[in-house]
Write a protein that holds these residues in place. Sequence first.
Motif, PDB file in Angstrom:
ATOM      1  N   VAL A 106      41.545  52.326  62.173  1.00  0.00           N
ATOM      2  CA  VAL A 106      41.693  51.781  63.462  1.00  0.00           C
ATOM      3  C   VAL A 106      40.555  51.891  64.335  1.00  0.00           C
ATOM      4  N   LEU A 107      39.392  52.736  64.070  1.00  0.00           N
ATOM      5  CA  LEU A 107      38.184  52.678  64.340  1.00  0.00           C
ATOM      6  C   LEU A 107      37.251  51.171  63.906  1.00  0.00           C
ATOM      7  N   MET A 108      37.282  51.137  62.766  1.00  0.00           N
ATOM      8  CA  MET A 108      37.009  50.018  61.946  1.00  0.00           C
ATOM      9  C   MET A 108      37.341  48.769  62.479  1.00  0.00           C
ATOM     10  N   ALA A 109      38.560  48.609  62.930  1.00  0.00           N
ATOM     11  CA  ALA A 109      39.340  47.256  63.520  1.00  0.00           C
ATOM     12  C   ALA A 109      38.753  47.232  64.745  1.00  0.00           C
ATOM     13  N   MET A 110      38.712  48.399  65.300  1.00  0.00           N
ATOM     14  CA  MET A 110      38.335  48.056  67.154  1.00  0.00           C
ATOM     15  C   MET A 110      36.766  47.670  67.155  1.00  0.00           C
ATOM     16  N   LEU A 111      36.000  48.452  66.236  1.00  0.00           N
ATOM     17  CA  LEU A 111      34.653  48.034  66.207  1.00  0.00           C
ATOM     18  C   LEU A 111      34.660  46.204  65.965  1.00  0.00           C
ATOM     19  N   ALA A 112      35.452  46.001  64.818  1.00  0.00           N
ATOM     20  CA  ALA A 112      35.449  44.623  64.442  1.00  0.00           C
ATOM     21  C   ALA A 112      35.690  43.574  65.639  1.00  0.00           C
ATOM     22  N   ALA A 113      36.850  44.030  66.202  1.00  0.00           N
ATOM     23  CA  ALA A 113      37.533  43.299  67.296  1.00  0.00           C
ATOM     24  C   ALA A 113      36.266  43.285  68.487  1.00  0.00           C
ATOM     25  N   ALA A 114      35.968  44.317  68.744  1.00  0.00           N
ATOM     26  CA  ALA A 114      34.920  44.340  69.790  1.00  0.00           C
ATOM     27  C   ALA A 114      33.953  43.344  69.590  1.00  0.00           C
ATOM     28  N   ASN A 115      33.210  43.330  68.268  1.00  0.00           N
ATOM     29  CA  ASN A 115      31.899  42.557  67.888  1.00  0.00           C
ATOM     30  C   ASN A 115      32.351  41.144  68.114  1.00  0.00           C
ATOM     31  N   VAL A 152      31.360  36.159  71.390  1.00  0.00           N
ATOM     32  CA  VAL A 152      31.663  35.107  71.944  1.00  0.00           C
ATOM     33  C   VAL A 152      30.549  34.957  73.220  1.00  0.00           C
ATOM     34  N   TYR A 153      30.335  36.091  73.697  1.00  0.00           N
ATOM     35  CA  TYR A 153      29.150  36.001  74.806  1.00  0.00           C
ATOM     36  C   TYR A 153      27.691  35.800  74.478  1.00  0.00           C
ATOM     37  N   LEU A 154      27.493  36.300  72.933  1.00  0.00           N
ATOM     38  CA  LEU A 154      26.401  36.186  72.658  1.00  0.00           C
ATOM     39  C   LEU A 154      25.751  34.724  72.321  1.00  0.00           C
ATOM     40  N   SER A 155      26.937  34.108  71.778  1.00  0.00           N
ATOM     41  CA  SER A 155      26.657  32.553  71.469  1.00  0.00           C
ATOM     42  C   SER A 155      25.722  31.833  72.555  1.00  0.00           C
ATOM     43  N   PRO A 156      26.282  31.884  73.842  1.00  0.00           N
ATOM     44  CA  PRO A 156      25.547  31.078  74.920  1.00  0.00           C
ATOM     45  C   PRO A 156      24.130  31.781  75.144  1.00  0.00           C
ATOM     46  N   LEU A 157      24.096  33.125  75.178  1.00  0.00           N
ATOM     47  CA  LEU A 157      22.733  33.683  75.292  1.00  0.00           C
ATOM     48  C   LEU A 157      21.895  33.398  74.121  1.00  0.00           C
ATOM     49  N   ASN A 158      22.450  33.473  72.900  1.00  0.00           N
ATOM     50  CA  ASN A 158      21.238  32.800  71.800  1.00  0.00           C
ATOM     51  C   ASN A 158      20.979  31.300  72.075  1.00  0.00           C
ATOM     52  N   GLN A 159      21.969  30.585  72.439  1.00  0.00           N
ATOM     53  CA  GLN A 159      21.395  29.140  72.850  1.00  0.00           C
ATOM     54  C   GLN A 159      20.559  28.970  74.066  1.00  0.00           C
ATOM     55  N   ALA A 160      20.805  29.823  74.926  1.00  0.00           N
ATOM     56  CA  ALA A 160      19.766  29.761  76.184  1.00  0.00           C
ATOM     57  C   ALA A 160      18.358  30.210  75.789  1.00  0.00           C
ATOM     58  N   LEU A 161      18.447  31.428  74.867  1.00  0.00           N
ATOM     59  CA  LEU A 161      17.103  31.774  74.443  1.00  0.00           C
ATOM     60  C   LEU A 161      16.458  30.778  73.384  1.00  0.00           C
ATOM     61  N   ASN A 162      17.001  30.009  72.781  1.00  0.00           N
ATOM     62  CA  ASN A 162      16.498  29.164  71.969  1.00  0.00           C
ATOM     63  C   ASN A 162      15.996  27.970  72.704  1.00  0.00           C
ATOM     64  N   THR A 176      19.257  39.198  67.179  1.00  0.00           N
ATOM     65  CA  THR A 176      19.835  39.053  65.910  1.00  0.00           C
ATOM     66  C   THR A 176      20.612  40.568  65.739  1.00  0.00           C
ATOM     67  N   GLY A 177      20.026  41.779  65.772  1.00  0.00           N
ATOM     68  CA  GLY A 177      20.575  42.802  65.612  1.00  0.00           C
ATOM     69  C   GLY A 177      21.961  43.343  66.266  1.00  0.00           C
ATOM     70  N   LEU A 178      22.016  42.640  67.548  1.00  0.00           N
ATOM     71  CA  LEU A 178      23.654  42.919  68.124  1.00  0.00           C
ATOM     72  C   LEU A 178      24.527  42.247  67.297  1.00  0.00           C
ATOM     73  N   TYR A 179      24.336  41.296  66.317  1.00  0.00           N
ATOM     74  CA  TYR A 179      25.358  40.422  65.700  1.00  0.00           C
ATOM     75  C   TYR A 179      25.995  41.465  64.586  1.00  0.00           C
TER      76      TYR A 179
END
Length: 202
Positions: free
Chosen positions: A23-32, A37-47, A59-62
Motif C-alpha cells: 500500500v505504501l509503495m502504491a501510494m508513493l508511486a501515485a503521489a509521484n 504533472v506539476y513538475l513538468s511545467p516547472l521543468n519547462q519554465a526553468l528550461n 531532477t532529484g524530485l522525479y
Amino acid sequence: MNMNDRVKTRIFPFKAFTTLDIVLMAMLAAANAVMTVYLSPLNQALNGLGGPIAASTVTGLYMIYGLLACYIIRKPGTAVITYGIGAVVQAFMGSAYGIASCFVAAACYMVVAEAVFAFFRYRKWNMPVMLLAGGALVPIWFFFAARMFGYTKWGTDILLIALVVRILSGIVLCGMLSKLLGDTLARSGLLRRFAVKQGAEG
C-alpha cells in the motif's frame, strides 16, 4: 532452515512484503505521478529561463518516491516494485515526456537503487548511503535520456555540466530529502509498523 538458507539470510535479509508495504509503495508511486504533472511545467519554465542546466536542478524530485520507499521499507525488491508501479501509473495518467520514458527511467532507477542497497546488504541506511544512492540514480538514465530527447545537441560542455547538476540534485533532492522525510515521518509515529521505525539507522 538448511545451511544454504542461513547463508542467504546472512548475506541478504530477504523478507516478504506485507500488505502495508504494498500500500505504501502504491501510494508513493501515485503521489509521484501527480507531482510529475506539476513538475513538468516547472521543468519547462526553468528550461526557458536557464536552459538545460537550470532545468536539471529539479531532477532529484522525479526519483524521490522510490528511494523514500526503500528507506522506509528496507527490503530487497522495494525499488523494483515502487518504480514499476510509478511507471505504470504515469503511463496511464499521461506524461509530457512520452510513455517510453516512464518505463526506461523506472528501469534505470530500480536497477541502480537495488544495486546500491544490495552492496550494503540492505543493512546500511545512514545519510552517506542515501546520498550515494540519490546521486547514483542519475547517470544511467541521463545516458538514455540524452538519446531519447536529443540532449546531445547541447554540446559536450553543457552536457557535462547538466549531468553534474543532475547528480547534485539527485544527492540533495532525492537522497538527502528521502532520509529527512523518512526520519520525520518515523518520529511522528506514522511509520511505527515499518522497518524505518523498528530498526536502527545502520
